[in-house]
Design a protein around this motif. Sequence first.
Motif, short mmCIF file in Angstrom:
data_model
loop_
_atom_site.label_atom_id
_atom_site.label_comp_id
_atom_site.label_asym_id
_atom_site.label_seq_id
_atom_site.Cartn_x
_atom_site.Cartn_y
_atom_site.Cartn_z
N ASN A 200 -16.26 -43.32 -22.69
CA ASN A 200 -14.88 -42.96 -22.98
C ASN A 200 -14.04 -43.27 -21.75
OD1 ASN A 200 -12.36 -41.65 -23.36
ND2 ASN A 200 -13.29 -40.26 -24.84
N CYS A 201 -13.28 -44.34 -21.82
CA CYS A 201 -12.53 -44.81 -20.64
C CYS A 201 -11.48 -43.80 -20.19
CB CYS A 201 -11.87 -46.15 -20.95
SG CYS A 201 -13.06 -47.46 -21.32
N ALA A 202 -11.00 -42.96 -21.10
CA ALA A 202 -9.97 -41.99 -20.74
C ALA A 202 -10.55 -40.77 -20.04
CB ALA A 202 -9.20 -41.55 -21.99
N ALA A 203 -11.87 -40.60 -20.11
CA ALA A 203 -12.48 -39.39 -19.56
C ALA A 203 -13.05 -39.58 -18.16
CB ALA A 203 -13.59 -38.90 -20.50
N ILE A 204 -13.01 -40.81 -17.63
CA ILE A 204 -13.60 -41.08 -16.32
C ILE A 204 -12.49 -41.15 -15.26
CG2 ILE A 204 -15.00 -42.68 -14.96
CD1 ILE A 204 -16.19 -43.69 -17.57
N PRO A 205 -12.56 -40.34 -14.22
CA PRO A 205 -11.56 -40.44 -13.15
C PRO A 205 -11.53 -41.86 -12.56
CG PRO A 205 -12.92 -38.47 -12.88
CD PRO A 205 -13.56 -39.29 -13.95
N GLN A 207 -11.20 -43.07 -9.64
CA GLN A 207 -11.96 -43.34 -8.43
C GLN A 207 -13.46 -43.44 -8.70
OE1 GLN A 207 -10.17 -40.68 -9.08
NE2 GLN A 207 -11.16 -38.76 -8.45
N LEU A 208 -13.92 -42.98 -9.87
CA LEU A 208 -15.34 -43.05 -10.21
C LEU A 208 -15.65 -44.15 -11.23
CD1 LEU A 208 -16.20 -39.25 -10.56
CD2 LEU A 208 -16.53 -40.74 -8.57
N PHE A 209 -14.61 -44.83 -11.67
CA PHE A 209 -14.78 -45.76 -12.78
C PHE A 209 -15.76 -46.88 -12.44
CE2 PHE A 209 -13.87 -48.04 -16.54
CZ PHE A 209 -13.17 -47.18 -17.37
N GLU A 210 -15.59 -47.50 -11.30
CA GLU A 210 -16.42 -48.64 -10.95
C GLU A 210 -17.88 -48.23 -10.81
OE1 GLU A 210 -16.51 -52.40 -7.80
OE2 GLU A 210 -14.95 -50.86 -7.65
N ALA A 211 -18.13 -47.08 -10.18
CA ALA A 211 -19.51 -46.61 -10.02
C ALA A 211 -20.15 -46.31 -11.37
CB ALA A 211 -19.54 -45.37 -9.13
N GLU A 212 -19.37 -45.77 -12.32
CA GLU A 212 -19.89 -45.46 -13.64
C GLU A 212 -20.31 -46.73 -14.38
OE1 GLU A 212 -20.41 -42.65 -15.71
OE2 GLU A 212 -20.44 -41.63 -13.79
N LEU A 213 -19.46 -47.75 -14.31
CA LEU A 213 -19.74 -48.98 -15.05
C LEU A 213 -20.78 -49.85 -14.37
CD1 LEU A 213 -16.37 -50.39 -16.49
CD2 LEU A 213 -18.19 -49.18 -17.68
N PHE A 214 -20.67 -50.00 -13.05
CA PHE A 214 -21.49 -50.98 -12.34
C PHE A 214 -22.65 -50.36 -11.56
CE2 PHE A 214 -17.24 -52.72 -12.86
CZ PHE A 214 -17.51 -53.95 -13.43
N GLY A 215 -22.64 -49.05 -11.37
CA GLY A 215 -23.68 -48.42 -10.57
C GLY A 215 -23.42 -48.58 -9.09
N ILE A 245 -10.14 -48.09 -24.69
CA ILE A 245 -10.15 -49.15 -23.68
C ILE A 245 -8.78 -49.33 -23.03
CG2 ILE A 245 -9.66 -50.93 -25.42
CD1 ILE A 245 -11.94 -51.45 -22.39
N GLU A 246 -7.73 -48.94 -23.76
CA GLU A 246 -6.38 -49.08 -23.20
C GLU A 246 -6.17 -48.20 -21.97
OE1 GLU A 246 -6.09 -45.67 -26.15
OE2 GLU A 246 -7.10 -47.62 -26.04
N SER A 247 -7.07 -47.19 -21.78
CA SER A 247 -6.97 -46.30 -20.62
C SER A 247 -7.68 -46.84 -19.38
CB SER A 247 -7.56 -44.93 -20.96
OG SER A 247 -6.91 -44.36 -22.08
N GLN A 252 -10.06 -52.23 -12.76
CA GLN A 252 -11.37 -52.34 -13.40
C GLN A 252 -11.35 -53.34 -14.55
OE1 GLN A 252 -13.71 -50.99 -11.74
NE2 GLN A 252 -12.16 -50.01 -10.42
N GLN A 253 -10.18 -53.56 -15.13
CA GLN A 253 -10.07 -54.57 -16.19
C GLN A 253 -10.42 -55.95 -15.65
OE1 GLN A 253 -6.34 -54.44 -18.35
NE2 GLN A 253 -6.27 -52.20 -18.24
N VAL A 254 -10.00 -56.24 -14.42
CA VAL A 254 -10.32 -57.53 -13.79
C VAL A 254 -11.83 -57.69 -13.68
CG1 VAL A 254 -10.04 -58.95 -11.74
CG2 VAL A 254 -8.15 -57.51 -12.52
N LYS A 255 -12.50 -56.63 -13.25
CA LYS A 255 -13.95 -56.70 -13.05
C LYS A 255 -14.70 -56.79 -14.38
CE LYS A 255 -13.52 -54.36 -8.64
NZ LYS A 255 -13.72 -53.14 -7.85
N LEU A 256 -14.19 -56.09 -15.39
CA LEU A 256 -14.81 -56.19 -16.72
C LEU A 256 -14.66 -57.61 -17.27
CD1 LEU A 256 -16.21 -54.93 -19.17
CD2 LEU A 256 -13.94 -54.26 -20.01
N LEU A 257 -13.50 -58.20 -17.07
CA LEU A 257 -13.27 -59.57 -17.52
C LEU A 257 -14.29 -60.52 -16.88
CD1 LEU A 257 -11.55 -61.66 -19.07
CD2 LEU A 257 -10.08 -61.78 -17.04
N ARG A 258 -14.55 -60.32 -15.60
CA ARG A 258 -15.50 -61.17 -14.90
C ARG A 258 -16.91 -60.99 -15.46
NH1 ARG A 258 -16.66 -61.19 -8.34
NH2 ARG A 258 -18.20 -62.88 -8.36
N VAL A 259 -17.27 -59.74 -15.79
CA VAL A 259 -18.59 -59.47 -16.38
C VAL A 259 -18.73 -60.21 -17.71
CG1 VAL A 259 -20.05 -57.70 -17.42
CG2 VAL A 259 -18.92 -57.26 -15.23
#
Length: 448
Positions: A200-205, A207-215, A245-247, A252-259
Amino acid sequence: MLNSVIVVDDEAPIREAVEQWLSLSGFEVRLFSRAEACLAQLPEHFPGVILSDVRMPGMDGLQLLAELQRRDRDLPVILLTGHGDVPMAVDAMRDGAYDFLEKPFTPETLLGSLRRALEKRALVLENRALHEQADNRSRLDATLLGMSPTMQTLRRQVLDLSQLPVNVLIRGETGSGKEMVARCLHDFGPRADKPFVAVNCAAIPEQLFEAELFGHESGAFTGAQGKRIGKLEYAHGGTVFLDEIESMPLAQQVKLLRVIQERRIERLGSNQSIDIDVRIIAATKPDLLDEARAGRFREDLAYRLNIAELRLPPLRERREDIPMLFSHFSRHAAERLGRSVPTLSGEQLSHLLSHDWPGNVRELANTAERQVLGLDGPAAQGTPIGQSLVAQQEAFEAHCIRSALRRHRGDIKAVMNELQLPRRTLNEKMQRHGLVREDFLAEVSPTG
């Protein structure tokens, strides 16, 4: 037509001769000198034929046949035998072998047997695929409920898209069932046995988003104790569902696009790239292109996510499904809570049909549970919105027939007597509303 053949023989000259014959005739050939190696590399639902010698060191051809029969009784196995092995081969055919060829055999004899075996294999796999499609349709009908035209279309789209390796964008209002549809896209596709990871993209702070997605690696940032696998890496081979996803923050959208483009990630604090294979399913309430025009979402990412789009109708646009859904949620709530299933009056059904359901299916499920608990009525009375009198009458008629079928456990004669309908008229109405007698045979008659 299928053309795959696996040859298992410990004698190299025979393997090479058979390979030459078959390759010149257009077959795709794989060679093994031992049965154990063949079994280790044999794909599930192999679309071809096994050609095996009987006498081999280690596991022999008969033992190989027995193991192949255990895995797939319809997989054609042709045995190659010496003269003294013919009685044994005849017994093997009774045990499931497709054919046997006595050495030495001619290329024409081999090709004739293989072609017949491949024709049989093609029919078996086609029949399996048809049965699997029918089973999937039945399972999906029981998961994404509703007989409205929009829901029938949605189920067809889900079945089609579940088989395709494309990203999907699901659009729908809050409570309309976006995660359930995403789950169906995963469960009915080839990735079903791999992870389904919901984020849930709206529930992740932020500052923690990148660590949640990428580890992250140990010490990548303050508090990062030990290595942590991110959601994308954990879902390798499966599906990542990005809700709301709109949240997602623009950075992080840039990094997701690259993935999505490169199919690889880097954990925080690491310079090592990790290849990943994930399917992305995203869900949103607003139009992502509108969000992009407003500067809140990357347009290039919106296009990457929206290879295929599924639109979930709000409940107010498919009111004819409300009685079926309410009955379904009521039964499940009653089973879970140990209560009886309440019977709806005509007035209560009218309230259900007239309510606007801003919370969609989720609100309807909560309302059904509250009624099972006896906390309140099914819905506040309101004015029907976008619902003609004919549509309301159709929905009420479907509810009345469904309730009678459930009360009488599918006894058509009892339903005819209660509703005072002739058999032909009842059959026509049941067909029009998608009601099948067999669905009610095992149901317990509700009380209360």
